[in-house]
Each structure stands twice: as structure tokens, then as C-alpha cells.
Design a protein around this motif. Structure first.
Motif, mmCIF file in Angstrom:
data_model
loop_
_atom_site.group_PDB
_atom_site.id
_atom_site.type_symbol
_atom_site.label_atom_id
_atom_site.label_comp_id
_atom_site.label_asym_id
_atom_site.label_seq_id
_atom_site.Cartn_x
_atom_site.Cartn_y
_atom_site.Cartn_z
ATOM 1 N N LEU A 176 0.812 -1.175 -0.006
ATOM 2 C CA LEU A 176 0.025 -0.043 0.135
ATOM 3 C C LEU A 176 0.805 1.362 0.151
ATOM 4 O O LEU A 176 0.542 2.374 -0.476
ATOM 5 N N SER A 177 2.112 1.225 0.882
ATOM 6 C CA SER A 177 2.917 2.367 0.610
ATOM 7 C C SER A 177 3.634 2.584 -0.650
ATOM 8 O O SER A 177 3.377 3.721 -1.286
ATOM 9 N N LEU A 178 3.615 1.444 -1.705
ATOM 10 C CA LEU A 178 4.269 1.550 -2.877
ATOM 11 C C LEU A 178 3.240 2.334 -3.836
ATOM 12 O O LEU A 178 3.593 2.858 -4.889
ATOM 13 N N ARG A 179 1.860 1.978 -3.277
ATOM 14 C CA ARG A 179 0.879 2.636 -4.133
ATOM 15 C C ARG A 179 0.553 4.131 -3.704
ATOM 16 O O ARG A 179 -0.659 4.734 -4.105
ATOM 17 N N GLY A 180 1.290 4.633 -2.746
ATOM 18 C CA GLY A 180 1.078 6.076 -2.510
ATOM 19 C C GLY A 180 0.189 6.399 -1.220
ATOM 20 O O GLY A 180 -0.151 7.526 -0.896
ATOM 21 N N PHE A 181 -0.183 5.419 -0.670
ATOM 22 C CA PHE A 181 -1.130 5.191 0.578
ATOM 23 C C PHE A 181 -0.315 5.963 1.889
ATOM 24 O O PHE A 181 0.888 5.473 1.829
ATOM 25 N N GLU A 182 -0.886 6.629 2.518
ATOM 26 C CA GLU A 182 -0.582 6.851 4.137
ATOM 27 C C GLU A 182 -0.910 5.632 4.941
ATOM 28 O O GLU A 182 -1.893 5.549 5.034
ATOM 29 N N VAL A 183 0.241 4.675 5.301
ATOM 30 C CA VAL A 183 -0.041 3.353 5.981
ATOM 31 C C VAL A 183 0.137 3.505 7.537
ATOM 32 O O VAL A 183 1.246 4.076 7.792
ATOM 33 N N THR A 184 -0.694 2.937 8.178
ATOM 34 C CA THR A 184 -0.664 2.787 9.781
ATOM 35 C C THR A 184 -0.865 1.452 9.795
ATOM 36 O O THR A 184 -1.776 0.828 9.410
ATOM 37 N N VAL A 185 0.263 0.683 10.653
ATOM 38 C CA VAL A 185 -0.001 -0.709 11.081
ATOM 39 C C VAL A 185 -0.273 -0.951 12.605
ATOM 40 O O VAL A 185 0.632 0.055 13.356
ATOM 41 N N GLY A 210 11.212 4.272 9.442
ATOM 42 C CA GLY A 210 12.136 4.874 8.578
ATOM 43 C C GLY A 210 11.711 5.175 7.129
ATOM 44 O O GLY A 210 11.907 5.875 6.299
ATOM 45 N N MET A 211 10.650 3.962 6.615
ATOM 46 C CA MET A 211 10.053 4.104 5.359
ATOM 47 C C MET A 211 8.656 4.756 5.240
ATOM 48 O O MET A 211 8.051 5.028 4.461
ATOM 49 N N GLY A 212 8.599 5.600 6.559
ATOM 50 C CA GLY A 212 7.357 6.249 6.515
ATOM 51 C C GLY A 212 6.069 5.536 6.960
ATOM 52 O O GLY A 212 4.953 6.229 6.458
ATOM 53 N N ILE A 213 6.207 4.576 7.246
ATOM 54 C CA ILE A 213 5.059 3.633 7.735
ATOM 55 C C ILE A 213 4.661 3.828 9.000
ATOM 56 O O ILE A 213 5.798 3.621 10.106
ATOM 57 N N GLU A 214 3.693 4.136 9.774
ATOM 58 C CA GLU A 214 3.564 4.478 11.074
ATOM 59 C C GLU A 214 3.147 2.943 11.693
ATOM 60 O O GLU A 214 2.202 2.307 11.303
ATOM 61 N N VAL A 215 3.821 2.639 12.750
ATOM 62 C CA VAL A 215 3.603 1.562 13.507
ATOM 63 C C VAL A 215 3.179 1.877 14.908
ATOM 64 O O VAL A 215 3.996 2.139 15.694
ATOM 65 N N VAL A 216 2.044 1.411 15.154
ATOM 66 C CA VAL A 216 1.207 1.582 16.523
ATOM 67 C C VAL A 216 1.222 0.091 17.208
ATOM 68 O O VAL A 216 0.677 -0.886 16.650
ATOM 69 N N THR A 217 2.124 -0.198 18.249
ATOM 70 C CA THR A 217 2.227 -1.600 18.767
ATOM 71 C C THR A 217 1.455 -1.303 20.218
ATOM 72 O O THR A 217 1.379 -0.164 20.809
#
Length: 467
Positions: A176-185, A210-217
Motif C-alpha cells: 500500500l505504501s508503494l501505491r502512495g497510501f499513508e499507511v498505519t500498522v 524509516g520508510m514512512g509507515i506508522e507503526v502502533v504497537t
């Protein structure tokens, strides 16, 4: 044991590998093969769906190893869009429903193969069935996702939430990041990739951020917010994901919470299941206690050679091997599946992730005492252009030094190094024995001491120091 009428439930890796191998051994005049598949596709690579979704590979045709028409030309009566709804073990028959017409009928068998796969985990929360929420288990799932993405406004911007940070979760986050989405996991565990120890999962988290993906754990999803029609409305679409005290906007939600064995038919028929709900088989892949029923693929539990117990591990590599074993035995030959050591690799963008054997928690649960060793190294000689960092973690049994597990996180050239450890685990090698392995060396491929061997040396020292 040769059979005359073989019925196969499930048309992907295990089922059609079994059918193809049985057909090689027995012609149509000796063995009738009927296979039922509820989807549109057969013999496909579900592992390729994230790369199709990310535009890295074409689909779905590129992901199909053999079409239904090809199977039929080989003398297999393959019926797609047909779902088996009931097993009558005593009567040796299955009830199948044509999903297009709705008609049902019974089909008799002399031998039965269950290759029903696994189903994505869908938590029972509000809004989970809304439009815009996708699983990614089958090619039909992948097609639905691709079609859904195509309907979004191309002008964007778009937001996506991936629920769960296992293999599928991190791969879909990349897609989804490759498709230009703002992604949260969003992951309820302390770190992404619960298939790694938390200290190694932290490296994955750092790279994803670092790749711009928000990670919420450390956070669990409690509900999905939908459009004005409400969660039960025919046109309701997901608009946000609620987790903890926050609400995350989303037009697309992907479920990456893992899978469970699809054994509802087997359970209803009284077939033996293990702790994880997977079918239990003998080494010949026969369902225990049933000489004319076999099972393979994601619906079974496999023997863990390191832990000494059965586990559910859903991987296409295992499924294809199961099918080969089943087909050989159905066709009158003999073959066995010895078990697995739990090897798996994945990637998120340019970060490679690999593991084999046991994690710390799994080793503790198995009653093993162990030492650990973690090393930082590079994929090539440090002075050679393109050398990339990697971290290798190794577990060894405290008293004997037997290798118990390896985890690797790094850049290009990291993941496939885990295969060395997988072979060592299968051979029950000690970490001391591993230090003498004659691995290939040249500066473009490895440092003088390969990172896996550096970890083995450190683990061997830890074993000796604790003896």
C-alpha cells in the motif's frame, strides 16, 4: 494403498499437487480423480498477492502455476465454484454445492484428500464486514482488493490501516505504501513480527518507521467506523479504525492477523484435530485413525523437529510437499513427510526478515534451557561496495550446544542465509560444529567469517562459558 475413486477438497497447492502426482502414477482407467474448489482459481501463489497489490508483479495470471483447464486436460475432473458442505466419513461420500446454481449432490469416494487451507482471522468487532475491509488469503481476495483500490479517487491522498504486523501485515503495508497510501500498522504485541523475538522485531519496527509507515504497537483494535448507513447498511464503507484512545482514518483496511486452519468440515465429521485446530496426520499424511483419508497444506498440523511437537505453520512450501507425499501414497507408492524446523522469510521494502527454529518463548515452552548470541555483521566484506548491515540472533541449548533457532534481520543478502541454519537444525548440529562449516567466501558475497558463523562462534562461547 491404491484407490479407485479419489475426491479432493481444495484446489490449491496441497490438493492439486496430490492430484497431479497421483495422476502421474495412475491413469484415468485406474484412478478417477474429482477435485472441488470453491473459488475461481487453482494452483496459485497466495504469497504473491502483496506483490500484485503493490504493482511489483502482474496478476492474477502470473501467480497461477496451473489453470483449471490444464488440470482437466490431464484427466482430473476439477470443479471450480463448488463448495463441499458436508463429509460423511462412514458412508464414504461428500456433499458438494454448486455456488452458481445452488444445487447440491452427494459424491462417493474410495479415498479422500482434505486440502481445505486456512481462513484469515476476523475478530468479532463492529464494522469488520464493512466495504473496504479485505483479507488476503486467496486470489479471489486479491482480486477484490485490486478492484476496490481501482474505485478510489486517483487524485488521493489515501489512507490505509493494516491490522496485524505479521508476515502478511508488513508485506501489505509495503504494497500500500508503494501505491502512495499513508499507511498505519496496528499491532497488539509490543513489536511487529511476533514470529521474531521482541528485540529483533524492534529492528523491523525501526526500519518500517524509516520508510514512512506508522507503526502502533501494544494496541488492540476495538471497532471500525463506517459511513452514514451504519455497519449493516448495504453501502456502508469503512472510514476509520478505533484502537486504544485513537481513531485512525482509513479508506482501506487490510486484515493481517494471521490464519487458522479451515477444519470446520473435519470437526463436524469427528476427525482428529490438534491444539491449534489443525488436522492430525501420520508421516504418510493420512488422517490419524482413517486409512483412506489424507490431509495436507494449511489445514493440518506439522511435526516440529526442534520442539518435538505438532504446530500449525501455514506455508506453501509445506503444502506442495504434503501434496507430493499424498499423491504418491494414493497412487500406490510410498512417501512420508518428516516434519519442519519452522523456516520463513519475508521483506518490507528493502528490509529482509528471516527465522528458523525456535524463538525464546517457544524454547521456554518446550522446557529447554538455552543461551543466546546476537551479532552485527555485513552481507559482504566490509570494504566491498554494496556491503549492507545485518543482525543475526542464535539460540543454542545450554548443556549440549545444539542449535535451537536463528533469526536474521538485514538488507540485501540477509534473508536466504537462514537456509544454512535450517540445514543445521535438520541435522541436529551443535553451534560448535557449525563454526567449522565450509561455506563459500568471496568479498562480493560474504565477509571471511559469514555472519551466521560469527553468531555460531559467539553462541558456542556462551555454551562453553555456562557449562
Amino acid at each position: 494403498m491404491a484407490v479407485r475413486r479419489l475426491v479432493i477438497v481444495g484446489g490449491d497447492a496441497a490438493g492439486m499437487s496430490a492430484a497431479s502426482q497421483a495422476r502421474r502414477l495412475k491413469g484415468p482407467d485406474e484412478l478417477e480423480i474429482t477435485a472441488f474448489e470453491r473459488g475461481h482459481f487453482t494452483s496459485y501463489s497466495a504469497c504473491g498477492i502483496p506483490y500484485w497489490a503493490g504493482g511489483v508483479v502482474d496478476g492474477p495470471d502470473a501467480l497461477i502455476a496451473r489453470t483449471p483447464e490444464e488440470h482437466r486436460r490431464r484427466g482430473i475432473d476439477l470443479r471450480t465454484r463448488t463448495e463441499v458442505t458436508e463429509l460423511d466419513v462412514a458412508g464414504q461420500r461428500v456433499r458438494a454445492r454448486d455456488l452458481e446454481s445452488g444445487t447440491e449432490r452427494w459424491h462417493g469416494f474410495d479415498g479422500l484428500v482434505l486440502a481445505t487451507g486456512a481462513r484469515p482471522v476476523r475478530p468479532p468487532i463492529e464494522g469488520i464486514d464493512a466495504r473496504g475491509v479485505y483479507g488476503v488469503q486467496t486470489l479471489d481476495d486479491g482480486r477484490a482488493l485490486i478492484d476496490g483500490l481501482a474505485k478510489l479517487d486517483p487524485a488521493g491522498p489515501h489512507r490505509a490501516v493494516v491490522i496485524g504486523a505479521g508476515y502478511i501485515g508488513v508485506e501489505m503495508a509495503e504494497a500500500l505504501s508503494l501505491r502512495g497510501f499513508e499507511v498505519t500498522v496496528i499491532e497488539r504485541a509490543a513489536q511487529p513480527m511476533a514470529t521474531l523475538d521482541p528485540d529483533m522485531g524492534a529492528l523491523v519496527r525501526e526500519a518500517m518507521c524509516g520508510m514512512g509507515i506508522e507503526v502502533v504497537t501494544g494496541t488492540e483494535v476495538t471497532s471500525l467506523v463506517t459511513g452514514p448507513d451504519g455497519p449493516d447498511g448495504p453501502e456502508s464503507a469503512v472510514t476509520a479504525v478505533v484502537a486504544g484512545e485513537r481513531e485512525f482514518p482509513a479508506e482501506v483496511v487490510v486484515l493481517g492477523l494471521g490464519v487458522r486452519p479451515e477444519t470446520s468440515l473435519a470437526r463436524a465429521a469427528g476427525l482428529p484435530l490438534g491444539d491449534s485446530g489443525g488436522l492430525l496426520t501420520d508421516p504418510a499424511m493420512r488422517v490419524r485413525g482413517h486409512g483412506n483419508i489424507w490431509a495436507g497444506g494449511d489445514c493440518v498440523e506439522v511435526w516440529d523437529l526442534v520442539a518435538g511437537r505438532t504446530r500449525h505453520i501455514a506455508l506453501g512450501t509445506h503444502a506442495n510437499k504434503h501434496g507430493q507425499v499424498i499423491g504418491s501414497n494414493v497412487g500406490g507408492g510410498y512417501a512420508t513427510f518428516p516434519g519442519v524446523v519452522g523456516t520463513a522469510v519475508s521483506k518490507v521494502c528493502d528490509l529482509e526478515i528471516a527465522r528458523t527454529g525456535l524463538l525464546e518463548a517457544q524454547a521456554t515452552a518446550a522446557g529447554l534451557q538455552f543461551v543466546t548470541a546476537t551479532v552485527e555483521s555485513t552481507s559482504r566484506a566490509g570494504y566491498y561496495p554494496g556491503a549492507r548491515p545485518m543482525t543475526v540472533k542464535m539460540l543454542a541449548e545450554r548443556r549440549t550446544g545444539r542449535l535451537l533457532g536463528v533469526q536474521i534481520v538485514g538488507r540485501e543478502g540477509a534473508a536466504k542465509r537462514v537456509d544454512v541454519a535450517a540445514v543445521a537444525l535438520t541435522a541436529r548440529m551443535t553451534v560448535d560444529q557449525m563454526t567449522a562449516l565450509d561455506l563459500g567466501y568471496a568479498p562480493p558475497f560474504s565477509p571471511v567469517w559469514d555472519p551466521v558463523l560469527v553468531a555460531a562462534r559467539k553462541a558456542a562461547a556462551a555454551v562453553a562459558g555456562g557449562a
